[in-house]
Design a protein around this motif. Structure first.
Motif, PDB file in Angstrom:
ATOM      1  N   GLU A  26     -55.561 -77.113 -36.621  1.00 20.70           N
ATOM      2  CA  GLU A  26     -56.111 -75.783 -36.376  1.00 20.70           C
ATOM      3  C   GLU A  26     -55.013 -74.789 -35.994  1.00 20.70           C
ATOM      4  N   GLU A  79     -60.076 -84.025 -44.802  1.00 24.06           N
ATOM      5  CA  GLU A  79     -60.474 -83.827 -43.414  1.00 24.06           C
ATOM      6  C   GLU A  79     -59.650 -82.723 -42.764  1.00 24.06           C
ATOM      7  N   GLN A  80     -58.389 -82.615 -43.143  1.00 23.57           N
ATOM      8  CA  GLN A  80     -57.550 -81.544 -42.611  1.00 23.57           C
ATOM      9  C   GLN A  80     -57.993 -80.184 -43.147  1.00 23.57           C
ATOM     10  N   ARG A 121     -61.022 -79.076 -41.291  1.00 22.09           N
ATOM     11  CA  ARG A 121     -60.723 -78.590 -39.939  1.00 22.09           C
ATOM     12  C   ARG A 121     -60.096 -77.195 -39.988  1.00 22.09           C
ATOM     13  N   ASP A 166     -62.777 -74.553 -40.504  1.00 21.64           N
ATOM     14  CA  ASP A 166     -63.447 -74.219 -39.244  1.00 21.64           C
ATOM     15  C   ASP A 166     -62.557 -73.353 -38.356  1.00 21.64           C
TER      16      ASP A 166
END
Length: 288
Positions: free
Chosen positions: A79, A102-103, A106, A109
């Motif tokens: 992030e 998955e990165q 993230r 988000d």
């Protein structure tokens, strides 16, 4: 504690040392780094790179590229590097996010986007192939179809195909802006020797590109067959033809990713010898 730094010329070796440990999911970053270095003046392949350091070693990086794409290779501090790269680039345009799935999720988000904002791409299957093990389709091996690098005469057609591909698969908006960017992209890939066309007789039927390239490894992308000619093995043949060309130049390995639900493409790539090695994220916001 990590230290966030904007990378500058001179940091190339440290970045490459980090990325090469994750080579299969770092093709865009490594290829762009090799092509354009760490200067960011908004030219093709350039980006603003922000890395997290721990004990003077890079442990995560994000790059906000000239075209608005944010690319991450950040198993930790995802992030933080994602937000910093976008803030420090000064670019208003945000095309989407790419990186290990998955990165990428993230980072999505972290930038305040919802997964409902993703209009194209998504969770992709990541495949690899050692080129000595490439299985060449019979029509290509026999000469029934022929694959060759693009020529200047192909650019107009390839640009039209690229625009159609971008609308169908990448949620881009049709119109003059997309037509212009498609032509620019195709012309650049032609100049770099990364565009290939498949012919059945005199008729061009399919194309494929290397969207990232290193001396020992290439990444295949932009595979396209005219809709009315699908289901005849043309995509498989054009990818194989492009890889045969790369193998002849000493390239040893190939990477590609495709949608998790694209069963026809997965079957075609597995028939060539590609094997599943993980997941990749290509989260695109759509628009022009």
């Amino acid at each position: 504690m990590s230290d966030l730094r904007t990378l500058v010329p001179g940091d190339e070796a440290a970045l490459e040392a980090f990325l090469v440990q994750r080579a299969e999911s770092s093709m865009f970053l490594r290829s762009n780094l090799r092509a354009a270095g760490l200067v960011d003046e908004g030219s093709p392949y350039q980006a603003t790179y922000v890395a997290a350091f721990e004990q003077d070693r890079i442990v995560a990086v994000a790059a906000h590229c000239w075209n608005g794409l944010l690319i991450v290779q950040a198993p930790v501090h995802t992030e933080a590097v994602a937000r910093a790269a976008v803030e420090r680039s000064g670019r208003a345009r945000r095309l989407g996010i790419a990186g290990p799935y998955e990165q990428a999720a993230r980072a999505l988000d972290a930038l305040g986007y919802r997964h409902e904002n993703v209009a194209g791409g998504g969770r992709e299957k990541l495949f690899a192939l050692d080129l000595p093990a490439l299985r060449v389709p019979a029509p290509l091996a026999s000469g029934q179809v022929i694959c060759r690098p693009s020529t200047p005469a192909d650019i107009d057609r390839l640009a039209r195909w690229r625009a159609t591909y971008s609308v169908e698969l990448l949620a881009r908006t049709p119109g003059p802006a997309l037509d212009a960017s498609s032509r620019e992209d195709v012309a650049r890939q032609h100049e770099d020797g990364n565009a290939f066309v498949l012919f059945a007789g005199e008729e061009p039927v399919a194309c494929a590109y290397f969207n990232a390239r290193l001396p020992d490894i290439v990444q295949v992308g932009g595979v396209w067959t005219q809709p009315e000619l699908r289901g005849r093995g043309h995509a498989r043949a054009v990818v194989a033809g492009a890889l045969l060309s790369a193998r002849g130049e000493g390239v040893a390995r190939a990477i590609l990713f495709t949608g998790a639900e694209n069963r026809a493409a997965i079957a075609a790539y597995e028939a060539l010898g590609f094997r599943l090695i993980g997941e990749y994220g290509l989260l695109l916001f759509g628009g022009a």
